[in-house]
Design an enzyme around this catalytic site. Structure first.
Site, PDB file in Angstrom:
ATOM      1  CD  GLU A 112      -2.618   1.705   0.379  1.00 42.34           C
ATOM      2  OE1 GLU A 112      -3.067   2.872   0.395  1.00 42.34           O
ATOM      3  OE2 GLU A 112      -2.913   0.874  -0.506  1.00 42.34           O
ATOM      4  CG  HIS A 115      -0.855   2.437  -4.878  1.00 39.68           C
ATOM      5  ND1 HIS A 115      -0.803   2.537  -6.245  1.00 39.68           N
ATOM      6  CD2 HIS A 115      -2.060   2.976  -4.521  1.00 39.68           C
ATOM      7  CE1 HIS A 115      -1.910   3.095  -6.707  1.00 39.68           C
ATOM      8  NE2 HIS A 115      -2.683   3.385  -5.671  1.00 39.68           N
ATOM      9  CG  HIS A 177      -8.558   5.488  -6.510  1.00 41.44           C
ATOM     10  ND1 HIS A 177      -8.013   6.749  -6.625  1.00 41.44           N
ATOM     11  CD2 HIS A 177      -7.526   4.688  -6.109  1.00 41.44           C
ATOM     12  CE1 HIS A 177      -6.735   6.726  -6.308  1.00 41.44           C
ATOM     13  NE2 HIS A 177      -6.412   5.483  -6.001  1.00 41.44           N
ATOM     14  CG  HIS A 283     -17.446  -6.875 -16.760  1.00 43.26           C
ATOM     15  ND1 HIS A 283     -17.047  -5.707 -17.369  1.00 43.26           N
ATOM     16  CD2 HIS A 283     -16.328  -7.664 -16.716  1.00 43.26           C
ATOM     17  CE1 HIS A 283     -15.757  -5.772 -17.670  1.00 43.26           C
ATOM     18  NE2 HIS A 283     -15.305  -6.947 -17.302  1.00 43.26           N
ATOM     19  CG  HIS A 345      -9.232  -8.071 -17.548  1.00 36.53           C
ATOM     20  ND1 HIS A 345      -9.393  -8.470 -18.850  1.00 36.53           N
ATOM     21  CD2 HIS A 345     -10.460  -7.655 -17.133  1.00 36.53           C
ATOM     22  CE1 HIS A 345     -10.660  -8.321 -19.214  1.00 36.53           C
ATOM     23  NE2 HIS A 345     -11.318  -7.823 -18.193  1.00 36.53           N
TER      24      HIS A 345
END
Length: 384
Positions: A112, A115, A177, A283, A345
């Site tokens: 985290e 990032h 986000h 989706h 992806h």
């Protein structure tokens, strides 16, 4: 974290300093590699490099989410009030001892915080771009407001990142986000393309078709983000059917209630499984439409503009992105959501957004005034 506030601004200065240190590397690389170039050319190179790093940041953000590391440091912008997990070693150890597989572990804290460090570095680079754009506004044809809007948007992204943590992975915030990261990528991709000054006239309805595909891709990205943030990837077993049915039991009412906490239904209870199925299968069905739409756009580019080398490259890039998304999407389902396929992806979606943005930007340059096109072709001067 009883005494720990969710918004702890004490380490802000240290985080900002770390971001500056991280940004010094890319800035030095641009300076050394283009030290004999004009300042405007260095700005163009910095924009392209920032685009590349933003793509990497999106991938690492996906890795952070998919490894359940989003709450590795449950406050913001630091980690238990410290600028790094080193300073929060005691608190992280206590949380990990209480729940070894919980949201807070040393590994997840580092994922985290890395990032956040990378995001801060990109933010510093975009700040430099904005300052440089204003200083060089008489040397470049692109309005400095483009870089300013990009800087404002990266600040919005920072706010979404903070809310992602403090609102405990609220699905609507996490999805926003993700979309915000791709909007940032599109802003940088457009500026990088216009700096290059290359044109690609789209005729025969191809321009309109490209815009339609662009909008469809954004809808599909939002649907995909909703699948990921609700952990609905494995809600449909098998392919092409879902749980052995062409039209399984689905609960759209609970599934597409946006204002709810993670795992909760619209009434505050647990999110029913048919809601996850609805999220996933929507989706998947939309993916068929987008796959065909992207394929048709690639075919039209070859059919109408096949004599143009640039158009052929865009056509093959679009086809490659579509096939990549199909392959990684199927891998997520049939292989049980492997991390590599899941991150890939997200990367494919980002690449598709970037390719379409570049295509539409080159088409927009074709419609600009001839004098500004000449300026763009002569160097890193941008047409707005």
């Amino acid at each position: 974290m009883d005494a720990q506030t969710l918004y702890d601004f004490t380490p802000v200065a240290r985080m900002a300093l770390l971001g500056i240190v991280i940004a010094l590397g890319p800035l030095a690389w641009v300076w050394l590699r283009h030290r004999s170039a004009a300042p405007a050319q260095r700005l163009a190179a910095l924009t392209l490099l920032t685009l590349f790093l933003t793509f990497d940041l999106i991938l690492f953000g996906a890795f952070t989410r998919l490894t359940d590391s989003g709450l590795g440091c449950p406050d913001w912008p630091g980690c238990y009030g410290s600028a790094s997990p080193f300073g929060a070693h005691e608190q992280i150890s206590a949380a990990q001892a209480e729940a070894p597989t919980g949201p807070v572990t040393h590994q997840k804290a580092w994922i985290e915080m890395v990032h956040r460090y990378l995001a801060t570095g990109v933010g510093v680079l975009i700040t430099v771009m904005a300052i440089a754009a204003w200083l060089l506004r008489r040397e470049i044809a692109l309005s400095p407001w483009w870089a300013t809007v990009t800087l404002a948007w990266v600040c919005v992204q920072g706010a979404f990142g903070a809310l992602t943590v403090t609102w405990k992975l609220y699905p609507a915030i996490v999805t926003a986000h993700l979309l915000g990261g791709l909007i940032l990528l599109a802003l940088l991709a457009a500026q990088a393309q216009v700096f290059r000054g290359r044109r690609l006239p789209l005729v025969g309805g191809v321009h309109l078709q490209a815009w339609v595909v662009f909008l469809l891709v954004w809808v599909q990205v939002a649907l995909g983000g909703w699948v990921s943030t609700n952990y609905a990837v494995l809600a449909c077993g098998g392919f092409p059917t879902c749980n052995g049915s062409w039209w399984p039991e689905m609960d759209f009412d609970h599934g597409y209630t946006l204002l709810r906490e993670l795992g909760a239904g619209k009434d505050g209870g647990y999110l029913p499984f048919p809601a996850l199925v609805a999220i996933h299968y929507t989706h998947r069905l939309a993916a068929y439409v987008v796959f065909v739409a992207v394929g048709l756009l690639a075919w039209r580019l070859l059919a109408v503009h096949g004599q143009d080398r640039s158009a052929r490259r865009f056509a093959w890039a679009l086809a490659g992105c579509a096939l990549w998304q199909l392959g990684t999407g199927l891998s997520n389902v049939v292989l049980g959501w492997p991390l590599v396929a899941a991150v890939s992806h997200t990367g494919g979606a980002a690449a598709l957004v970037g390719v379409l943005t570049a295509l539409l930007t080159r088409a927009r340059l074709t419609q600009a005034a001839p004098d500004r096109l000449a300026a763009a072709a002569a160097g890193p001067r941008l047409a707005s």
